[in-house]
Motif scaffolding. Structure first.
Motif, PDB file in Angstrom:
ATOM      1  N   VAL A  86       5.851  19.030  76.346  1.00 26.93           N
ATOM      2  CA  VAL A  86       5.727  19.759  75.078  1.00 26.93           C
ATOM      3  C   VAL A  86       6.963  20.596  74.764  1.00 26.93           C
ATOM      4  CG1 VAL A  86       4.333  21.425  73.796  1.00 26.93           C
ATOM      5  CG2 VAL A  86       3.224  19.785  75.311  1.00 26.93           C
ATOM      6  N   VAL A  87       7.466  21.327  75.735  1.00 31.10           N
ATOM      7  CA  VAL A  87       8.583  22.246  75.455  1.00 31.10           C
ATOM      8  C   VAL A  87       9.878  21.846  76.137  1.00 31.10           C
ATOM      9  CG1 VAL A  87       7.072  24.188  74.951  1.00 31.10           C
ATOM     10  CG2 VAL A  87       7.936  23.887  77.267  1.00 31.10           C
ATOM     11  N   GLY A  88       9.843  20.832  76.977  1.00 31.26           N
ATOM     12  CA  GLY A  88      11.062  20.348  77.622  1.00 31.26           C
ATOM     13  C   GLY A  88      11.740  21.414  78.466  1.00 31.26           C
ATOM     14  N   TRP A  89      13.062  21.396  78.427  1.00 37.76           N
ATOM     15  CA  TRP A  89      13.863  22.316  79.248  1.00 37.76           C
ATOM     16  C   TRP A  89      13.663  23.773  78.868  1.00 37.76           C
ATOM     17  CZ3 TRP A  89      17.021  25.558  76.697  1.00 37.76           C
ATOM     18  CH2 TRP A  89      17.384  25.202  75.403  1.00 37.76           C
ATOM     19  N   ASN A 118      -0.472  20.662  66.086  1.00 35.52           N
ATOM     20  CA  ASN A 118      -0.747  21.561  67.206  1.00 35.52           C
ATOM     21  C   ASN A 118      -1.355  20.861  68.419  1.00 35.52           C
ATOM     22  OD1 ASN A 118       0.120  24.157  66.255  1.00 35.52           O
ATOM     23  ND2 ASN A 118      -1.510  24.021  64.754  1.00 35.52           N
ATOM     24  N   ARG A 119      -1.689  19.598  68.298  1.00 34.48           N
ATOM     25  CA  ARG A 119      -2.352  18.872  69.392  1.00 34.48           C
ATOM     26  C   ARG A 119      -1.557  18.922  70.689  1.00 34.48           C
ATOM     27  NH1 ARG A 119      -6.668  18.567  71.624  1.00 34.48           N
ATOM     28  NH2 ARG A 119      -7.438  18.817  69.533  1.00 34.48           N
ATOM     29  N   PRO A 120      -0.227  18.714  70.690  1.00 36.11           N
ATOM     30  CA  PRO A 120       0.486  18.779  71.975  1.00 36.11           C
ATOM     31  C   PRO A 120       0.346  20.139  72.681  1.00 36.11           C
ATOM     32  CG  PRO A 120       1.861  17.741  70.321  1.00 36.11           C
ATOM     33  CD  PRO A 120       0.662  18.303  69.607  1.00 36.11           C
ATOM     34  N   VAL A 121       0.441  21.228  71.929  1.00 39.10           N
ATOM     35  CA  VAL A 121       0.311  22.560  72.525  1.00 39.10           C
ATOM     36  C   VAL A 121      -1.117  22.769  73.021  1.00 39.10           C
ATOM     37  CG1 VAL A 121       0.392  25.040  72.060  1.00 39.10           C
ATOM     38  CG2 VAL A 121       2.200  23.554  71.191  1.00 39.10           C
ATOM     39  N   ILE A 122      -2.090  22.393  72.221  1.00 34.65           N
ATOM     40  CA  ILE A 122      -3.492  22.527  72.621  1.00 34.65           C
ATOM     41  C   ILE A 122      -3.753  21.756  73.910  1.00 34.65           C
ATOM     42  CG2 ILE A 122      -5.855  21.884  71.962  1.00 34.65           C
ATOM     43  CD1 ILE A 122      -5.003  22.605  69.024  1.00 34.65           C
ATOM     44  N   ASP A 123      -3.286  20.514  73.965  1.00 34.85           N
ATOM     45  CA  ASP A 123      -3.482  19.699  75.170  1.00 34.85           C
ATOM     46  C   ASP A 123      -2.768  20.311  76.376  1.00 34.85           C
ATOM     47  OD1 ASP A 123      -5.010  17.939  73.682  1.00 34.85           O
ATOM     48  OD2 ASP A 123      -3.394  16.452  73.464  1.00 34.85           O
TER      49      ASP A 123
END
Length: 134
Positions: A52-55, A109-114
């Motif tokens: 989701v946020v990488g590096w 927002n699905r990636p952050v929620i997951d």
């Protein structure tokens, strides 16, 4: 500021710059995404976070890291440095509330929620740090 301090506040010279604007005894406080353990100690960014946020997760530090980072300058007295209890749940509530209010919010927002659900508080938190200028 919202969702920004972790990008520049980790720079060694930023606290001295910021403290310049405080009078003696002035207070400073931040709440920023944090980790329960340092990425350096883990040796890797946990996969569910990296997706989701990488590096950028290397800027999410523990409360202890922030305490040392600020205390070593001898410019401030750290009055509190802790992780927010159940921060991942609060972030999840926020992400879901945002999803309800935005067009395509659930999709966006699905990636952050997951990520938050998968983490369940194992690594993700918020570092809460307060200090007073000497």
């Amino acid at each position: 500021m919202l969702d920004a301090f972790e990008y520049f506040g980790t720079a060694d010279g930023y606290l001295p710059y910021l403290v310049h604007f405080l009078r003696p005894g002035g207070q400073l406080g931040v709440a920023t995404p944090g980790m329960t353990r340092e990425v350096r100690d883990l040796g890797v960014i946990p996969p569910h976070i990296k997706r989701v946020v990488g590096w950028e997760a290397i800027a999410w530090h523990t409360a202890q890291w922030w305490r040392f980072q600020w205390e070593i300058t001898e410019l401030v007295d750290v009055t509190s440095a802790r992780l927010q209890e159940d921060a991942w749940r609060d972030w999840l509530l926020w992400a879901r509330a945002c999803a309800e209010r935005q067009p395509d919010g659930e999709k966006a927002n699905r990636p952050v929620i997951d990520m938050l659900i998968e983490d369940g508080g194992e690594y993700i938190s918020f570092a809460l740090v307060t200090a007073r200028k000497r």
